[in-house]
Design an enzyme around this catalytic site. Structure first.
Site, PDB file in Angstrom:
ATOM      1  CD  GLU A  63      -1.497  -5.674  10.032  1.00 20.83           C
ATOM      2  OE1 GLU A  63      -1.321  -4.451  10.002  1.00 20.83           O
ATOM      3  OE2 GLU A  63      -2.588  -6.217   9.808  1.00 20.83           O
ATOM      4  NE  ARG A 102      -5.033  -4.502 -21.733  1.00 20.14           N
ATOM      5  CZ  ARG A 102      -5.941  -4.796 -22.645  1.00 20.14           C
ATOM      6  NH1 ARG A 102      -6.517  -5.984 -22.651  1.00 20.14           N
ATOM      7  NH2 ARG A 102      -6.276  -3.915 -23.560  1.00 20.14           N
ATOM      8  CG  ASP A 123      -6.270   0.009 -24.416  1.00 12.59           C
ATOM      9  OD1 ASP A 123      -7.395   0.423 -24.756  1.00 12.59           O
ATOM     10  OD2 ASP A 123      -6.064  -1.133 -23.976  1.00 12.59           O
ATOM     11  N   PRO A 135       0.825  -1.225   0.000  1.00  8.88           N
ATOM     12  CG  PRO A 135      -0.719  -1.524   1.730  1.00  8.88           C
ATOM     13  CD  PRO A 135       0.558  -2.057   1.177  1.00  8.88           C
TER      14      PRO A 135
HETATM   15  C1  JFH Z   1      -0.962  -6.014   1.500  1.00 10.80           C
HETATM   16  C2  JFH Z   1      -2.058  -5.221   4.573  1.00 10.80           C
HETATM   17  C3  JFH Z   1      -2.930  -3.888   6.354  1.00 10.80           C
HETATM   18  C4  JFH Z   1      -1.615  -2.028   7.376  1.00 10.80           C
HETATM   19  C5  JFH Z   1      -2.232   1.130   5.509  1.00 10.80           C
HETATM   20  C6  JFH Z   1      -1.806   1.632   6.848  1.00 10.80           C
HETATM   21  C7  JFH Z   1      -1.626   0.378   7.687  1.00 10.80           C
HETATM   22  C8  JFH Z   1      -0.893  -4.475   4.578  1.00 10.80           C
HETATM   23  C9  JFH Z   1       0.702  -7.473   1.887  1.00 10.80           C
HETATM   24  C10 JFH Z   1      -1.477  -2.765  -2.150  1.00 10.80           C
HETATM   25  C11 JFH Z   1      -2.437  -1.811  -2.376  1.00 10.80           C
HETATM   26  C12 JFH Z   1      -1.937  -3.508  -1.076  1.00 10.80           C
HETATM   27  C13 JFH Z   1      -1.233  -4.609  -0.410  1.00 10.80           C
HETATM   28  C14 JFH Z   1      -0.083  -5.149  -0.989  1.00 10.80           C
HETATM   29  C15 JFH Z   1       0.645  -6.136  -0.305  1.00 10.80           C
HETATM   30  C16 JFH Z   1       0.195  -6.558   0.956  1.00 10.80           C
HETATM   31  C17 JFH Z   1      -2.246  -6.355   3.630  1.00 10.80           C
HETATM   32  C18 JFH Z   1      -3.071  -4.925   5.453  1.00 10.80           C
HETATM   33  C19 JFH Z   1      -1.770  -3.133   6.370  1.00 10.80           C
HETATM   34  C20 JFH Z   1      -2.288  -0.363   5.623  1.00 10.80           C
HETATM   35  C21 JFH Z   1      -0.757  -3.431   5.489  1.00 10.80           C
HETATM   36  C22 JFH Z   1      -0.140  -7.469   2.980  1.00 10.80           C
HETATM   37  C23 JFH Z   1      -1.695  -5.047   0.836  1.00 10.80           C
HETATM   38  N1  JFH Z   1      -2.428  -0.814  -3.317  1.00 10.80           N
HETATM   39  N2  JFH Z   1      -3.406  -1.970  -1.508  1.00 10.80           N
HETATM   40  N3  JFH Z   1      -3.106  -3.001  -0.715  1.00 10.80           N
HETATM   41  N4  JFH Z   1      -1.154  -6.600   2.720  1.00 10.80           N
HETATM   42  N5  JFH Z   1      -1.438  -0.710   6.764  1.00 10.80           N
END
Ligand code: JFH
Length: 246
Positions: free
Chosen positions: A116, A154, A169, A89
């Site tokens: 996490e 793609r 595209d 994220p």
């Molecule tokens: C992923 C995950 C919760 C806690 C924001 C603040 C606190 C991760 C691996 C990419 C996008 C992802 C993604 C990618 C890889 C993983 C789950 C849950 C938190 C979140 C971190 C584990 C999520 N663009 N969205 N999600 N998680 N964080």
């Protein structure tokens, strides 16, 4: 193009890649995709891949050793990859431009995190880039990895049968699509714009361009900043702007 995906859910990733344009390209040998079970690179009898975070806090973190071991194995079986992508994220935002760049790399590895997140040393010492698919949190890296693989694949020549749609595209990047209709010409009281039934190709092109510009102006005005518009488009846009003002 060679693609290696490392995950604790290989079944989910394989299932998603089996159908559609990507599945067909794999079947035709245009894409060489392998999905690796991260747990195969764990060293204990419980096949552990996660541990508690140093410093405390909620949830579990993916350990570095299995991910490094998985990429070492990929390197020796498949050669050195040109990119090792970690999805997160807090990565850089994935875009069509990033997909186009990655489509020119002949071997990519995608690492799917879970829980996490992933031990920071994976990002520092293993990944060449960290990518986010958008500002929302999903439960793991598998869906982001699949989004990235699909968007990149793609753009690999021969993967999408109709090269014209890929070219379109790229050409239309920066503008939203025009509305699409197919048969029947009337459905539950809803018709089709008469111009599309007229057979006047020049008029149809003009209508589509106007619709695309109008939708972009209304829904994604930010896209018009970067778009390269010719004199005709500028004129259309001016007229549409006036219509909105009214
Ligand atoms: C992923 C995950 C919760 C806690 C924001 C603040 C606190 C991760 C691996 C990419 C996008 C992802 C993604 C990618 C890889 C993983 C789950 C849950 C938190 C979140 C971190 C584990 C999520 N663009 N969205 N999600 N998680 N964080």
């Amino acid at each position: 193009m060679k693609i290696d995906i490392v995950t604790i859910f290989p079944g989910m990733v394989r299932a998603a890649l089996a159908d559609g344009v990507v599945g067909r390209a794999i079947g035709a040998g245009r894409l060489d995709v392998r999905v690796h079970d991260l747990r195969d690179h764990s060293t204990d009898r419980h096949r552990t891949v996660d541990d508690v975070p140093f410093g405390g806090g909620p949830g579990m973190v993916l350990k570095p050793e299995p991910l490094f071991a998985a990429v070492d194995a990929i390197r020796s079986e498949r050669g050195a990859p040109g990119a090792v992508i970690l999805t997160s994220p807090d990565g850089e935002r994935f875009s069509h431009a990033a997909a186009a760049r990655l489509s020119t790399v002949d071997h990519i590895v995608v690492l799917c995190g879970r829980y996490e997140g992933v031990d920071e040393r994976v990002r520092i010492g293993l990944a060449t880039e960290t990518l986010s698919i958008g500002d929302y949190v999903v439960s793991g890296g598998e869906l982001p990895a699949l989004v990235i693989v699909d968007a990149v694949a793609r753009l690999v020549p021969g993967v999408v049968g109709d090269e014209e749609s890929v070219a379109r595209d790229t050409f239309a990047r920066g503008l939203l699509d025009y509305p699409q209709y197919t048969r029947p010409a009337e459905f539950r009281g809803m018709g089709v714009p008469p111009v599309l039934l007229s057979g006047h190709h020049a008029e149809i092109e003009k209508w589509r361009r106007r619709e695309a510009l109008g939708r972009t102006l209304e829904r994604r005005p930010d896209l018009l900043e970067g778009a390269s518009l010719d004199a005709e488009d500028q004129k259309l846009l001016q007229a549409l702007n006036k219509e909105i003002e009214r």
